[in-house]
Enzyme design. Structure first.
Site, PDB file in Angstrom:
ATOM      1  N   ARG A 137       0.832  -1.186   0.000  1.00 54.27           N
ATOM      2  CA  ARG A 137       0.000   0.000   0.000  1.00 54.27           C
ATOM      3  C   ARG A 137       0.876   1.248   0.000  1.00 54.27           C
ATOM      4  O   ARG A 137       2.019   1.209   0.438  1.00 54.27           O
ATOM      5  CB  ARG A 137      -0.971   0.031   1.179  1.00 54.27           C
ATOM      6  CG  ARG A 137      -0.364   0.144   2.567  1.00 54.27           C
ATOM      7  CD  ARG A 137       0.069   1.522   2.979  1.00 54.27           C
ATOM      8  NE  ARG A 137       0.278   1.561   4.418  1.00 54.27           N
ATOM      9  CZ  ARG A 137       1.038   2.460   5.062  1.00 54.27           C
ATOM     10  NH1 ARG A 137       1.733   3.357   4.374  1.00 54.27           N
ATOM     11  NH2 ARG A 137       1.136   2.452   6.369  1.00 54.27           N
ATOM     12  N   GLU A 196      -7.045   7.412   7.590  1.00 53.87           N
ATOM     13  CA  GLU A 196      -5.947   8.185   8.195  1.00 53.87           C
ATOM     14  C   GLU A 196      -5.408   9.210   7.198  1.00 53.87           C
ATOM     15  O   GLU A 196      -5.112  10.353   7.561  1.00 53.87           O
ATOM     16  CB  GLU A 196      -4.829   7.230   8.611  1.00 53.87           C
ATOM     17  CG  GLU A 196      -3.617   7.937   9.142  1.00 53.87           C
ATOM     18  CD  GLU A 196      -2.572   6.980   9.661  1.00 53.87           C
ATOM     19  OE1 GLU A 196      -2.916   5.894  10.152  1.00 53.87           O
ATOM     20  OE2 GLU A 196      -1.393   7.345   9.593  1.00 53.87           O
ATOM     21  N   ARG A 241      -5.485   5.807   0.493  1.00 52.11           N
ATOM     22  CA  ARG A 241      -4.574   4.677   0.623  1.00 52.11           C
ATOM     23  C   ARG A 241      -4.838   3.774  -0.572  1.00 52.11           C
ATOM     24  O   ARG A 241      -6.006   3.344  -0.759  1.00 52.11           O
ATOM     25  CB  ARG A 241      -4.782   3.907   1.926  1.00 52.11           C
ATOM     26  CG  ARG A 241      -4.282   4.603   3.196  1.00 52.11           C
ATOM     27  CD  ARG A 241      -2.776   4.598   3.292  1.00 52.11           C
ATOM     28  NE  ARG A 241      -2.266   5.312   4.463  1.00 52.11           N
ATOM     29  CZ  ARG A 241      -2.114   4.752   5.671  1.00 52.11           C
ATOM     30  NH1 ARG A 241      -2.475   3.513   5.871  1.00 52.11           N
ATOM     31  NH2 ARG A 241      -1.621   5.470   6.666  1.00 52.11           N
ATOM     32  N   CYS A 279       0.657  11.034   9.204  1.00 57.19           N
ATOM     33  CA  CYS A 279       1.578  10.511  10.220  1.00 57.19           C
ATOM     34  C   CYS A 279       3.013  10.564   9.679  1.00 57.19           C
ATOM     35  O   CYS A 279       3.255  10.133   8.541  1.00 57.19           O
ATOM     36  CB  CYS A 279       1.216   9.076  10.581  1.00 57.19           C
ATOM     37  SG  CYS A 279       2.325   8.340  11.792  1.00 57.19           S
ATOM     38  N   THR A 281       5.366   8.641  10.171  1.00 61.12           N
ATOM     39  CA  THR A 281       5.924   7.312   9.859  1.00 61.12           C
ATOM     40  C   THR A 281       5.631   6.906   8.424  1.00 61.12           C
ATOM     41  O   THR A 281       6.187   5.934   7.938  1.00 61.12           O
ATOM     42  CB  THR A 281       5.329   6.234  10.784  1.00 61.12           C
ATOM     43  OG1 THR A 281       3.908   6.133  10.503  1.00 61.12           O
ATOM     44  CG2 THR A 281       5.551   6.559  12.239  1.00 61.12           C
ATOM     45  N   ARG A 295       4.075   0.605   2.451  1.00 63.76           N
ATOM     46  CA  ARG A 295       4.217  -0.546   3.327  1.00 63.76           C
ATOM     47  C   ARG A 295       3.957  -1.785   2.480  1.00 63.76           C
ATOM     48  O   ARG A 295       2.858  -1.951   1.934  1.00 63.76           O
ATOM     49  CB  ARG A 295       3.218  -0.524   4.477  1.00 63.76           C
ATOM     50  CG  ARG A 295       3.425  -1.713   5.438  1.00 63.76           C
ATOM     51  CD  ARG A 295       2.244  -1.917   6.368  1.00 63.76           C
ATOM     52  NE  ARG A 295       2.028  -0.810   7.287  1.00 63.76           N
ATOM     53  CZ  ARG A 295       2.680  -0.652   8.451  1.00 63.76           C
ATOM     54  NH1 ARG A 295       3.610  -1.510   8.804  1.00 63.76           N
ATOM     55  NH2 ARG A 295       2.424   0.365   9.243  1.00 63.76           N
ATOM     56  N   ARG A 332       3.985  -7.120  13.289  1.00 69.70           N
ATOM     57  CA  ARG A 332       2.724  -6.700  13.904  1.00 69.70           C
ATOM     58  C   ARG A 332       1.768  -7.887  13.986  1.00 69.70           C
ATOM     59  O   ARG A 332       2.034  -8.950  13.423  1.00 69.70           O
ATOM     60  CB  ARG A 332       2.083  -5.595  13.056  1.00 69.70           C
ATOM     61  CG  ARG A 332       3.003  -4.408  12.825  1.00 69.70           C
ATOM     62  CD  ARG A 332       2.299  -3.269  12.134  1.00 69.70           C
ATOM     63  NE  ARG A 332       1.670  -3.681  10.875  1.00 69.70           N
ATOM     64  CZ  ARG A 332       0.870  -2.881  10.163  1.00 69.70           C
ATOM     65  NH1 ARG A 332       0.590  -1.673  10.592  1.00 69.70           N
ATOM     66  NH2 ARG A 332       0.344  -3.295   9.037  1.00 69.70           N
ATOM     67  N   GLU A 341      -1.872  -2.698  12.930  1.00 69.33           N
ATOM     68  CA  GLU A 341      -1.564  -1.802  14.040  1.00 69.33           C
ATOM     69  C   GLU A 341      -2.117  -2.261  15.378  1.00 69.33           C
ATOM     70  O   GLU A 341      -3.301  -2.605  15.480  1.00 69.33           O
ATOM     71  CB  GLU A 341      -2.270  -0.481  13.695  1.00 69.33           C
ATOM     72  CG  GLU A 341      -1.709   0.717  14.378  1.00 69.33           C
ATOM     73  CD  GLU A 341      -0.538   1.248  13.597  1.00 69.33           C
ATOM     74  OE1 GLU A 341      -0.742   1.790  12.534  1.00 69.33           O
ATOM     75  OE2 GLU A 341       0.575   1.094  14.085  1.00 69.33           O
TER      76      GLU A 341
HETATM   77  P1  ADP Z   1      -1.520   0.076   6.974  1.00 68.89           P
HETATM   78  O1  ADP Z   1      -0.523  -1.014   7.142  1.00 68.89           O
HETATM   79  O2  ADP Z   1      -1.893   0.309   5.570  1.00 68.89           O
HETATM   80  O3  ADP Z   1      -1.205   1.322   7.736  1.00 68.89           O
HETATM   81  P2  ADP Z   1      -3.015  -1.318   8.870  1.00 68.89           P
HETATM   82  O4  ADP Z   1      -1.747  -1.639   9.484  1.00 68.89           O
HETATM   83  O5  ADP Z   1      -4.041  -0.630   9.663  1.00 68.89           O
HETATM   84  O6  ADP Z   1      -2.846  -0.456   7.573  1.00 68.89           O
HETATM   85  O7  ADP Z   1      -3.598  -2.663   8.244  1.00 68.89           O
HETATM   86  C1  ADP Z   1      -4.823  -2.528   7.591  1.00 68.89           C
HETATM   87  C2  ADP Z   1      -5.360  -3.893   7.348  1.00 68.89           C
HETATM   88  O8  ADP Z   1      -4.530  -4.524   6.353  1.00 68.89           O
HETATM   89  C3  ADP Z   1      -5.313  -4.785   8.596  1.00 68.89           C
HETATM   90  O9  ADP Z   1      -6.526  -5.498   8.692  1.00 68.89           O
HETATM   91  C4  ADP Z   1      -4.208  -5.740   8.269  1.00 68.89           C
HETATM   92  O10 ADP Z   1      -4.440  -7.000   8.816  1.00 68.89           O
HETATM   93  C5  ADP Z   1      -4.299  -5.841   6.760  1.00 68.89           C
HETATM   94  N1  ADP Z   1      -3.074  -6.347   6.176  1.00 68.89           N
HETATM   95  C6  ADP Z   1      -1.834  -5.840   6.272  1.00 68.89           C
HETATM   96  N2  ADP Z   1      -0.971  -6.639   5.610  1.00 68.89           N
HETATM   97  C7  ADP Z   1      -1.700  -7.666   5.084  1.00 68.89           C
HETATM   98  C8  ADP Z   1      -1.397  -8.809   4.301  1.00 68.89           C
HETATM   99  N3  ADP Z   1      -0.146  -9.081   3.906  1.00 68.89           N
HETATM  100  N4  ADP Z   1      -2.411  -9.635   3.936  1.00 68.89           N
HETATM  101  C9  ADP Z   1      -3.686  -9.372   4.320  1.00 68.89           C
HETATM  102  N5  ADP Z   1      -4.045  -8.306   5.066  1.00 68.89           N
HETATM  103  C10 ADP Z   1      -3.054  -7.477   5.440  1.00 68.89           C
HETATM  104  N1  DAR Z   2      -0.816   4.450  16.492  1.00 73.50           N
HETATM  105  C1  DAR Z   2       0.095   5.596  16.428  1.00 73.50           C
HETATM  106  C2  DAR Z   2       0.657   5.763  14.999  1.00 73.50           C
HETATM  107  C3  DAR Z   2       1.771   4.841  14.667  1.00 73.50           C
HETATM  108  C4  DAR Z   2       2.052   4.754  13.188  1.00 73.50           C
HETATM  109  N2  DAR Z   2       0.905   4.097  12.494  1.00 73.50           N
HETATM  110  C5  DAR Z   2       0.053   4.773  11.714  1.00 73.50           C
HETATM  111  N3  DAR Z   2       0.278   5.989  11.354  1.00 73.50           N
HETATM  112  N4  DAR Z   2      -1.024   4.124  11.271  1.00 73.50           N
HETATM  113  C6  DAR Z   2       1.199   5.400  17.450  1.00 73.50           C
HETATM  114  O1  DAR Z   2       1.886   6.394  17.727  1.00 73.50           O
HETATM  115  O2  DAR Z   2       1.338   4.295  17.934  1.00 73.50           O
END
Ligand code: ADP
Ligand code: DAR
Length: 392
Positions: free
Chosen positions: A158, A257, A261, A303, A305, A312, A341, A346
């Site tokens: 993404r 966010e 995305r 953010c 990050t 990612r 993770r 997250e």
């Molecule tokens: P981002 O990584 O885009 O910031 P999140 O960490 O919030 O978003 O993840 C969003 C969703 O994407 C979560 O439900 C996570 O489980 C899913 N996700 C992340 N990587 C994978 C993957 N390789 N396969 C399936 N789902 C994934």
């Molecule tokens: N949850 C916030 C943000 C961390 C980075 N992840 C984002 N932007 N989705 C934290 O400070 O833990």
């Protein structure tokens, strides 16, 4: 032209009239507009964070000196205050980072706290460094990580994009959300071939359908307390939604966010195919939307990050032997700049031994290098898993 639900026209420019202590960025101008309420909330929040055992980068880098230097500043256009930037980290001591930019100018106005946090998170991107021009590479650079489907459940890549002339969540009015959603949904309406599909506004989605999509890892979670405290959930679910192509392996999140995305994902470990699909989507949308890119920070996001490449690349992966020794897994991940993770991304736990493992760094390297860093790291983890299996 896609018509979306009507939005209440915000009375005037509420972003400038809002009370910073409650609804988002407050009065503007350095010093004179940072209200007594904001200063009181900042002082109380700072003292509580300082006394906590928080491990956030905010706590690590926000010295009293920097705090005093910044507490009366605000951004020129949207008058965002230090409180608007760090409220999430003050309210959630378990934050990993704890700071967001309410608008793009915050990265400059509050550089004294953003720069050390960016340098720490992105492993050495100093305030004098400049993010490189984009170099995406090609999917063929990344052959299938797990052709026998022994370890990788699914692969996702993404990136985030912000639309020029719009601030980030805390400064968006309800009208802005509607305007942004219309602009993005209309750009999505031009997608063709494998990308053609349908946009689904969250406001039209029933809760069971929404929860199913979240459980299937397609849709973003609701009620994220970190985003809520950062002022990113106002007017929810207005202006938010998700786009799916027909095959459901290309998705676009609208106004979660970030403004946008762009996501490609599918079962298995064919990173190259997933990456190429995301790149095609970015290029197609870029023909209809102007993305915000800073000369030094790269593509701009809410953010810090996610700045720079905003990419990612992640796998949902089962490593039963490495999972037996969490410290060993984490040590390897750190060596390859990987982030481990839980199964739902997250702040979640691994379910059924499935971890979400992705590149940690997004700044100071090109898109190709960020994905390559993830590719090499995952290969190393799979090699280590095979060694652990043969010696067990
Ligand atoms: P981002 O990584 O885009 O910031 P999140 O960490 O919030 O978003 O993840 C969003 C969703 O994407 C979560 O439900 C996570 O489980 C899913 N996700 C992340 N990587 C994978 C993957 N390789 N396969 C399936 N789902 C994934
Ligand atoms: N949850 C916030 C943000 C961390 C980075 N992840 C984002 N932007 N989705 C934290 O400070 O833990």
């Amino acid at each position: 032209m896609l018509r979306l639900p009507h939005y209440r026209i915000a009375a005037g420019c509420c972003r400038r009239l809002s009370n910073a202590a409650k609804n988002g960025p407050g009065g503007g101008g350095a010093g004179k507009n940072v209200s007594g309420d904001v200063l009181a909330e900042l002082e109380a929040g700072y003292n509580s964070l300082a006394a906590s055992d928080s491990k956030s980068l905010l706590k690590k880098h926000l010295s009293k000196d920097i705090f005093n230097r910044l507490k009366k500043s605000s951004t020129p256009s949207f008058h965002s205050t230090l409180l608007d930037c760090i409220r999430s980290g003050l309210c959630n001591h378990d934050s990993g980072v704890g700071i967001y930019a309410p608008d793009a100018e915050a990265y400059k106005t509050f550089a004294d706290i953003f720069d050390p946090i960016i340098e720490d998170y992105h492993k050495g991107f100093r305030k004098t460094d400049k993010h490189p021009e984009s170099c995406f590479g090609h999917g063929k650079d990344f052959p299938n990580l797990d052709p026998e489907n022994k370890f990788i459940v699914s692969t996702r890549v993404r990136c985030g994009r912000s639309v020029q002339n719009f601030p980030f969540n805390p400064c968006l009015t309800e009208y802005d959300y509607g305007e942004l959603e219309c602009m993005i949904a209309n750009a999505l309406g031009t997608l063709s071939g494998e990308y053609s599909g349908a946009y689904m506004p969250l406001i039209n989605m029933d809760k069971s359908q929404q929860q199913k999509l979240i459980d299937e890892h397609f849709l973003f979670k609701e009620g994220d307390r970190f985003l809520e405290a950062a002022g990113a959930s106002r007017f929810w679910p207005a202006g938010r939604g998700i786009y799916f192509n027909k095959a459901r392996n290309f998705l676009v999140w609208v106004n979660e966010e970030d403004h946008i995305r762009i996501i490609s994902m599918e079962k298995g470990g064919d990173l190259g195919k997933v990456y190429d699909r995301m790149l095609g989507g970015v290029e197609a949308l870029g023909k209809h939307l102007h993305f915000s890119r800073d000369d030094r920070l790269g593509f701009l996001t809410f953010c810090p990050t996610n700045l720079g490449t905003t990419i990612r690349a992640s796998v949902h992966i089962k490593l039963p032997n490495l999972n037996k020794n969490k410290d060993e897994l984490q040590k390897l991940a750190t060596k390859y700049n990987l982030q481990v993770r839980g199964t739902s991304g997250e702040h979640s736990e691994a379910k059924g031994g499935v971890h979400d493992i992705s590149n940690k760094r997004r700044m100071g390297l090109t898109e190709y290098e960020a994905v390559k860093e993830m590719y090499d790291g995952i290969r190393a983890l799979i090699d280590a898993e095979c060694k652990a299996a043969s010696s067990s």
